[in-house]
Scaffold this motif. Structure first.
Motif, PDB file in Angstrom:
ATOM      1  N   TYR A  27     -10.062   4.306   4.196  1.00  0.00           N
ATOM      2  CA  TYR A  27      -9.837   3.167   3.418  1.00  0.00           C
ATOM      3  C   TYR A  27     -10.842   3.020   2.396  1.00  0.00           C
ATOM      4  O   TYR A  27     -10.540   2.732   1.125  1.00  0.00           O
ATOM      5  CB  TYR A  27     -10.014   1.951   4.537  1.00  0.00           C
ATOM      6  N   ASN A  83      -0.701 -10.227  -3.288  1.00  0.00           N
ATOM      7  CA  ASN A  83      -0.223  -9.072  -2.816  1.00  0.00           C
ATOM      8  C   ASN A  83       1.331  -9.065  -3.147  1.00  0.00           C
ATOM      9  O   ASN A  83       2.008  -8.341  -3.536  1.00  0.00           O
ATOM     10  CB  ASN A  83      -0.431  -8.583  -1.454  1.00  0.00           C
ATOM     11  N   ILE A 123       0.742  -1.092  -0.117  1.00  0.00           N
ATOM     12  CA  ILE A 123       0.033   0.013   0.180  1.00  0.00           C
ATOM     13  C   ILE A 123       1.009   1.268  -0.149  1.00  0.00           C
ATOM     14  O   ILE A 123       0.411   2.299  -0.386  1.00  0.00           O
ATOM     15  CB  ILE A 123      -0.872   0.037   1.147  1.00  0.00           C
ATOM     16  N   SER A 143      -2.625  -3.313  -5.702  1.00  0.00           N
ATOM     17  CA  SER A 143      -2.194  -3.687  -4.348  1.00  0.00           C
ATOM     18  C   SER A 143      -2.658  -2.899  -3.348  1.00  0.00           C
ATOM     19  O   SER A 143      -3.131  -3.280  -2.430  1.00  0.00           O
ATOM     20  CB  SER A 143      -0.786  -3.812  -4.226  1.00  0.00           C
ATOM     21  N   VAL A 144      -2.521  -1.484  -3.719  1.00  0.00           N
ATOM     22  CA  VAL A 144      -3.290  -0.461  -2.851  1.00  0.00           C
ATOM     23  C   VAL A 144      -4.774  -1.037  -2.437  1.00  0.00           C
ATOM     24  O   VAL A 144      -5.138  -0.678  -1.397  1.00  0.00           O
ATOM     25  CB  VAL A 144      -2.720   0.948  -3.408  1.00  0.00           C
ATOM     26  N   GLY A 175      -0.116   4.414   4.785  1.00  0.00           N
ATOM     27  CA  GLY A 175      -0.582   3.132   4.434  1.00  0.00           C
ATOM     28  C   GLY A 175      -0.005   1.950   5.658  1.00  0.00           C
ATOM     29  O   GLY A 175      -0.631   0.913   5.495  1.00  0.00           O
ATOM     30  N   VAL A 230      -5.295  -3.827  -0.371  1.00  0.00           N
ATOM     31  CA  VAL A 230      -5.051  -3.466   1.160  1.00  0.00           C
ATOM     32  C   VAL A 230      -5.986  -2.466   1.988  1.00  0.00           C
ATOM     33  O   VAL A 230      -6.585  -2.779   2.958  1.00  0.00           O
ATOM     34  CB  VAL A 230      -3.447  -3.079   1.424  1.00  0.00           C
ATOM     35  N   ASP A 231      -6.428  -1.588   1.096  1.00  0.00           N
ATOM     36  CA  ASP A 231      -7.664  -0.787   1.596  1.00  0.00           C
ATOM     37  C   ASP A 231      -8.867  -1.471   1.807  1.00  0.00           C
ATOM     38  O   ASP A 231      -9.515  -1.357   2.796  1.00  0.00           O
ATOM     39  CB  ASP A 231      -7.857   0.182   0.436  1.00  0.00           C
TER      40      ASP A 231
END
Length: 481
Positions: free
Chosen positions: A114, A190, A37, A331-332, A249, A335-336
């Motif tokens: 998020y 990820n 993230i 990937s951000v 992050g 994770v969010d």
């Protein structure tokens, strides 16, 4: 004010029942979640903006200062995540230290961080996908890549209005389906994504190093123009405030505490480890980029890396960078979405939100209903709302969470000094105080309308708390009996 006892939180952490989350994440998984993230497209854009308009080649010092500010907050997160290894991050920590009302406020604030963050990234992901496909003569209809509030000029000169940003909605749905199938699978995806985008960063550094022109580093700290923040040391500090948001992050690592194996040991490693790795990469990346091209060339450019690449014989790197941005954004988003559902999971178990958000899938052991509800909300937001609406909402929400966590360490050290702490934040109270001051200072740099939207958002949350959460709180009901 009702507080959640530490021993009750530890009992929840030890629960391995059918309605609990599955512990599958080791230290490497946690570090990769953090890197996943932190390294987003911001690295490829904000570095040039900070160098060109504020810091010059000394943007490397800006990165170090920003990382130092993040470190104060990260050390506080590490203490809490090791001591209270429960899903929920800053929400859970606030419940134990400041009470239910503050916990609700920070939990609602994390919704902002998020959910809005994931939607914003999804919209930008769609824009980069459109650009990437155009290089291969593949063109998506603008009606299907823009919100109804946006327009674009067609090849024949006609102005076309958007209908739905379909790629933005689809990426949210795809990532949600990965998360529902299990955190271990999500962590594997990820890890692959992180490896690819870190690889692109390393290739840029390796290729660019031989094209560094030492003359571009003189002067290393350009003389201030007489305007605060325009070069000089004030420019370095202003640049630090800008690149700080590249680091935002690492706190998402703490939301996975209840799915970590040996969290007392692995959570501090994941939080601090991801921050250390990213800081090293960012400083070297900035050093190479400002060495390849003069910092003044980055002024007004939205693609500073492309300017640096023009100094080489490797034009194919431009496509690789855009691909890295696409991968990084994916990937951000992952994770969010993972962090948001875990915060709702904790709030639901406490009775502050409906039970649906705490229902765990019997096979995958993930809060799948919560994932689906959030997917629908975020996908709709990404599909029909223009990116300019969200502004700096994600940043101010994150910084507020940092302030609350740092304050929480101070409060708990005073109220419960004898609680077992597998990891201790060093130099208390200095480190938490520095964390509070640094993060609040960053908040003051944000515009007034962002503060107004934050206040409105928190006001809506308070209405929900007093009409639903307070009445259905598990601890509240117990105290009234």
């Amino acid at each position: 004010m009702i507080k959640k006892p530490i021993d009750l939180l530890l009992k929840e952490s030890a629960d391995e029942g059918e309605n609990s989350l599955k512990r599958t994440l080791g230290p490497i998984n946690l570090i990769l979640i953090g890197i996943g993230i932190i390294i987003g497209a911001g690295l490829f854009s904000l570095t040039g903006i900070a160098a060109g308009q504020h810091s010059g080649p000394a943007v490397t010092i800006s990165f170090i200062i920003a990382a130092l500010g993040c470190t104060f907050a990260a050390l506080c997160y590490a203490e809490f995540s090791a001591m209270i290894p429960v899903a929920g991050s800053a929400y859970t920590y606030s419940y134990a230290t400041m009470g239910e009302l503050f916990a609700w406020i920070i939990g609602w604030d994390l919704v902002l961080e998020y959910s809005v963050g994931a939607a914003t990234v999804a919209i930008s992901w769609s824009q980069y996908l459109t650009k990437f496909l155009s290089w291969f003569d593949l063109y998506l209809p603008p009606q299907l890549t823009l919100s109804p509030f946006e327009t674009a000029k067609a090849a024949n000169g006609d102005v076309v209005s958007g209908i739905i940003n379909l790629p933005a909605a689809l990426i949210v749905i795809i990532v949600t389906s990965i998360i529902i199938r299990g955190t271990k699978g999500s962590a594997l995806v990820n890890a692959i994504i992180v490896s690819l985008k870190v690889g692109v960063v390393l290739v840029f550094i390796a290729v660019g190093w031989s094209f560094i022109n030492p003359q571009n580093y003189h002067p290393y700290i350009p003389q201030n123009t007489g305007v605060w923040g325009n070069y000089g040391w004030s420019g370095i500090l202003r640049g630090a405030g800008l690149v700080f948001f590249v680091f935002i992050g690492f706190d998402a690592v703490s939301t996975a505490a209840q799915e970590a194996k040996n969290p007392q040991r692995n959570m501090p490693i994941g939080i601090i480890g991801s921050l250390v790795v990213c800081t090293i990469l960012f400083v070297i990346f900035a050093h190479v980029m400002t060495g390849m091209a003069n910092y003044k060339e980055f002024i007004g450019s939205g693609a500073p890396v492309a300017i640096a690449i023009e100094k080489t014989h490797y034009q194919w790197l431009s496509k690789a960078i855009v691909l890295a941005i696409l991968i990084g954004y994916t990937s951000v988003i992952l994770v969010d979405l993972l962090g948001q559902s875990r915060v709702f999971f904790s709030m639901s178990k406490d009775g502050l939100l409906p039970k649906v958000f705490a229902d765990v899938h019997h096979k995958f052991r993930t809060p799948w209903k919560s994932n689906i509800v959030l997917c629908a909300f975020i996908a709709l937001f990404a599909a029909f709302v223009p990116i300019r609406v969200v502004g700096e909402m994600t940043s101010i929400g994150t910084l507020l969470a940092f302030v609350m966590v740092c304050a929480g360490v101070l409060i708990l050290r005073k109220q419960q000094p004898d609680v077992h702490r597998p990891f201790k934040t060093p130099l208390v109270p200095l480190v938490p105080i520095l964390g509070i001051l640094t993060c609040f200072a960053m908040m003051t740099f944000l515009p007034g309308d962002t503060w107004l939207r934050l206040i409105i958002w928190l006001a809506i949350g308070l209405v929900i708390y007093f009409t639903y959460g307070k009445k259905n709180s598990v601890l509240g009901k117990a105290s009234r009996q």
